[in-house]
Structure formats: structure tokens, C-alpha cells
Design an enzyme around this catalytic site. Structure first.
Site, PDB file in Angstrom:
ATOM      1  N   PHE A  51      71.765  22.954  91.715  1.00  0.00           N
ATOM      2  CA  PHE A  51      70.451  23.301  92.273  1.00  0.00           C
ATOM      3  C   PHE A  51      69.396  22.268  91.850  1.00  0.00           C
ATOM      4  O   PHE A  51      68.829  21.555  92.691  1.00  0.00           O
ATOM      5  CB  PHE A  51      70.115  24.727  91.791  1.00  0.00           C
ATOM      6  CG  PHE A  51      68.703  25.170  91.982  1.00  0.00           C
ATOM      7  CD1 PHE A  51      68.028  24.935  93.175  1.00  0.00           C
ATOM      8  CD2 PHE A  51      68.037  25.862  90.965  1.00  0.00           C
ATOM      9  CE1 PHE A  51      66.706  25.369  93.345  1.00  0.00           C
ATOM     10  CE2 PHE A  51      66.739  26.303  91.126  1.00  0.00           C
ATOM     11  CZ  PHE A  51      66.071  26.046  92.313  1.00  0.00           C
ATOM     12  N   LYS A  79      72.727   4.966  74.486  1.00  0.00           N
ATOM     13  CA  LYS A  79      72.550   3.988  73.405  1.00  0.00           C
ATOM     14  C   LYS A  79      73.145   2.640  73.811  1.00  0.00           C
ATOM     15  O   LYS A  79      72.528   1.591  73.634  1.00  0.00           O
ATOM     16  CB  LYS A  79      73.223   4.533  72.150  1.00  0.00           C
ATOM     17  CG  LYS A  79      73.004   3.738  70.905  1.00  0.00           C
ATOM     18  CD  LYS A  79      73.348   4.605  69.703  1.00  0.00           C
ATOM     19  CE  LYS A  79      73.874   3.755  68.566  1.00  0.00           C
ATOM     20  NZ  LYS A  79      75.335   3.585  68.584  1.00  0.00           N
ATOM     21  N   TYR A 105      75.383  29.647  75.845  1.00  0.00           N
ATOM     22  CA  TYR A 105      74.406  28.808  76.533  1.00  0.00           C
ATOM     23  C   TYR A 105      73.263  28.443  75.581  1.00  0.00           C
ATOM     24  O   TYR A 105      72.937  27.273  75.395  1.00  0.00           O
ATOM     25  CB  TYR A 105      73.861  29.571  77.739  1.00  0.00           C
ATOM     26  CG  TYR A 105      72.895  28.807  78.605  1.00  0.00           C
ATOM     27  CD1 TYR A 105      73.304  27.695  79.337  1.00  0.00           C
ATOM     28  CD2 TYR A 105      71.572  29.219  78.734  1.00  0.00           C
ATOM     29  CE1 TYR A 105      72.416  27.013  80.163  1.00  0.00           C
ATOM     30  CE2 TYR A 105      70.687  28.549  79.562  1.00  0.00           C
ATOM     31  CZ  TYR A 105      71.106  27.448  80.273  1.00  0.00           C
ATOM     32  OH  TYR A 105      70.236  26.783  81.093  1.00  0.00           O
ATOM     33  N   THR A 133      80.319  24.488  89.120  1.00  0.00           N
ATOM     34  CA  THR A 133      79.315  25.371  89.732  1.00  0.00           C
ATOM     35  C   THR A 133      78.490  24.629  90.785  1.00  0.00           C
ATOM     36  O   THR A 133      77.755  25.258  91.539  1.00  0.00           O
ATOM     37  CB  THR A 133      78.365  25.982  88.670  1.00  0.00           C
ATOM     38  OG1 THR A 133      77.762  24.906  87.945  1.00  0.00           O
ATOM     39  CG2 THR A 133      79.112  26.889  87.726  1.00  0.00           C
TER      40      THR A 133
END
Ligand code: UDP
Length: 330
Positions: free
Chosen positions: A14, A108, A148, A38
């Protein structure tokens, strides 16, 4: 002049897909990456024909290689809805921990500036409202959301460590509830859940007594905030969200009005550790970035509703959402 090159992870999701659009519009060379767990390629398929767009089907939890130079990296790969964390908890932990380590190493070696998508979930079930960036949060590490919340908290810590120890240029955005076109209709989040239910003629499921609050930001506002943060010189976390707070019961009623349906509201069990209140303090974003949201909920919801209505009928089939309470009890 050579185009600046940006790597966007979670590019088919999204937010990732909206970021791709924005950076293409600003004439960047966009390198999009997603493992498509997802994400959905339909969100970015309109970009494949462009010469300044390329896509890698890759899981950033594994070593990430990108040929050529890189100026910026935006790490947006992660499952991001409570039902996703319940279904794919290990991947959620890995992308926030192993994934960010790989991307920090890449940043980096390329001397690129890295911006990470953090979240209001770092505040857990907050005991202060609204939440300023200085609030340390109230998180249950072993609850269903811990996979999460803790991954995102670790991600912030790791990013700051590279910033202070290696002098890497880093930015941290804490994203509050965001909505708009390209949300997954069946990801279990409240807005697509309610709109999907209204479109299918089902009752709207409010969890708990519906007194818990959220504050919803329209996606275009969020992307603008992230864009400004990337080009600012501020390395500490910045909240981006819309402070317009609403209870879930009032929100359900708003959706019923919006969709012009006469659905009933039914109450279901409140998910474990569901935050009772959430509202961003956006003083920092205002001061540092001159940013504040412009799109009202009424306007944003209208656009989002039109998007969901335009989806093919099969998209409306409710496969995942019904399972929420099953997952929640595990
Ligand atoms: N919620 C709800 N009905 C639903 C889905 C969600 O009442 O069908 C509630 C949920 O319990 C939470 C809020 O809506 O209080 C927002 O949930 P969401 O999953 O969108 O994201 P969160 O902000 O909790 O991460």
C-alpha cells in the site's frame, strides 16, 4: 543530469506503491523490491513500462544486492495489519530485524541515506494521549502484536546505532493509521473491513464496545510528510499522522452514512492488547518539516470508497477477515 537512485522495499504494498509513484513523479530512478507475501504487483504494474523503474522479487530478510550506486533507501517492507502479524509472525519479526540489518549494511556500503517506516505501534497501548515522540510506549513483548511492535522498536534501535556508530544518514518516520486506495480489502484493518462489509451487505463488526480511538491519515498526506522528512536533516523519529481522532463506533456510523447502506453494527470480542487510544502529536512534523495533513476524513473516505467500489467483484469475497477471532485466540 543523472537521475538520483532510490531503493524502495515493500514497493508492491500500500504505502510502498504510493512512494514509487511519488519518486517516479520527482524523476528518480526507482528500484522497487518486494517478496510479494502481502504486496500485490497490480499496485505497481503501471510503472513497469518506464525506463526509470525496475523491480526485484526479493525477500530483504536475506542478503540484499543492488548493482550500481544508490542515493536513498526507504524500508517499507513489513506486514502491517494485526491479522497479518497473527498469520505470519516470524516473517514480521525477520523483516524488521534481519531485513533492516541487511539494508543498513547496503546503505553503508553505498553511502546512501536510509529512511525506515516505523509505527505508532512503538507506543503500544499508550498511557498518554496524544503521543509525542518522547513517549517510550507501553508494549507487551509477548502478546500477539509483540512480533510487530518489537521488530519495529528493534528496527529503530538498530537504525540509530548505525547513525551514531557509523555516522550513517538515517531518518525514522512513525506512521499512524493511514488509509487510501490500494489498501488490501481483506487485510482485517478496520477501514477496509467496514467498507467491505458494507459493500457485501453484511453487518459492520465493531470490536469491543467501540470506545477505542484511532486517527486516520489519508495516504497522500502521509507520503508528503515522508518525502519532506527524507530531505530534512533530522535523524530522530518524527510522527506523521492525522490528529483527527474518532472512536471505532462513530467510525462505523460514518462508514454506514458514506456507503448509504442500512447495515447494523454488531460488537465482537476486542482483540488482545488492542490499543485504547491513538492520536499523533505532530508538533515536530509541523516545526521541522512545515507539514500537516490537508485531506479531511470526509474527502479521503470518499476517494477510498470509490476505489473499493471500482475493484472487481471477486475482490469482495471475504476470505481472511472472518478468521480474525480464530487467529486472535491462538
Ligand atoms: N476494528 C473493529 N472492527 C474490525 C476491525 C478492526 O472494530 O472489523 C478495530 C480494532 O479493534 C482497533 C481499530 O479498529 O481498535 C483499528 O484496527 P486496525 O486493525 O485497523 O489497526 P490498529 O490500529 O489496531 O493497528
Amino acid at each position: 543530469m543523472e537521475r538520483k537512485r532510490v531503493l524502495i522495499t515493500g514497493a508492491a504494498g500500500f504505502l510502498g506503491s504510493h512512494l514509487c509513484d511519488r519518486f517516479i513523479r520527482e524523476d528518480f530512478h526507482v528500484i522497487a523490491m518486494d517478496n510479494l507475501i502481502t504486496g500485490d504487483l497490480r499496485n505497481i504494474e503501471h510503472l513497469f513500462k518506464l525506463e526509470n523503474f525496475e523491480f526485484y522479487h526479493h525477500d530483504v530478510s536475506k542478503f540484499v544486492h543492488v548493482p550500481g550506486n544508490l542515493d536513498y533507501i526507504l524500508h517499507f517492507a513489513s506486514p502491517a495489519s494485526p491479522i497479518d502479524y497473527l498469520k505470519i509472525p516470524i516473517q514480521t519479526l525477520k523483516v524488521g530485524s534481519l531485513g533492516i540489518h541487511n539494508l543498513l549494511g547496503l546503505a553503508k556500503s553505498k553511502q546512501a541515506r536510509l529512511l525506515i517506516a516505523s509505527t505508532s505501534e512503538v507506543y503500544g497501548d499508550p498511557t498518554v494521549n496524544p503521543q509525542p515522540e518522547e513517549y517510550w510506549g507501553n508494549v507487551n513483548p509477548v502478546g500477539p502484536r509483540g512480533v510487530y511492535d518489537e521488530a519495529k522498536r528493534f528496527q529503530e534501535a538498530m537504525t540509530m546505532a548505525y547513525h551514531t556508530f557509523h555516522g550513517l544518514e538515517t531518518r525514522i518516520v512513525r506512521i499512524f493509521n493511514t488509509y487510501g486506495p490500494r489498501m488490501r480489502l481483506n487485510d482485517g484493518r478496520v477501514l477496509p473491513a467496514f467498507i467491505g462489509q458494507a459493500l457485501r451487505g453484511e453487518d459492520l463488526t465493531v470490536f469491543g464496545d467501540g470506545s477505542q480511538t484511532r486517527s486516520f491519515c489519508y495516504v497522500d498526506d502521509l507520503i508528503e510528510g515522508i518525502y519532506r522528512l527524507l530531505f530534512s536533516d533530522y535523524a530522530l523519529p518524527v510522527n506523521i499522522g492525522n490528529p483527527d481522532e474518532i472512536t471505532m463506533m462513530d467510525f462505523a456510523e460514518e462508514i454506514i452514512k458514506l456507503t448509504g447502506t442500512d447495515q447494523k453494527i454488531v460488537c465482537k470480542d476486542l482483540p488482545v492488547d488492542d490499543p485504547k487510544q491513538r492520536r499523533p502529536d505532530i508538533t515536530k512534523a509541523k516545526e521541522l518539516l512545515g507539514w500537516e495533513p490537508k485531506v479531511s476524513r470526509a474527502e479521503g473516505l470518499k476517494i477510498t470508497y470509490e476505489y473499493f467500489k471500482s475493484l472487481p467483484k471477486e475482490a469482495l469475497v471475504n476470505k481472511e477477515h472472518k478468521d480474525f477471532n480464530t487467529y486472535n485466540k491462538q
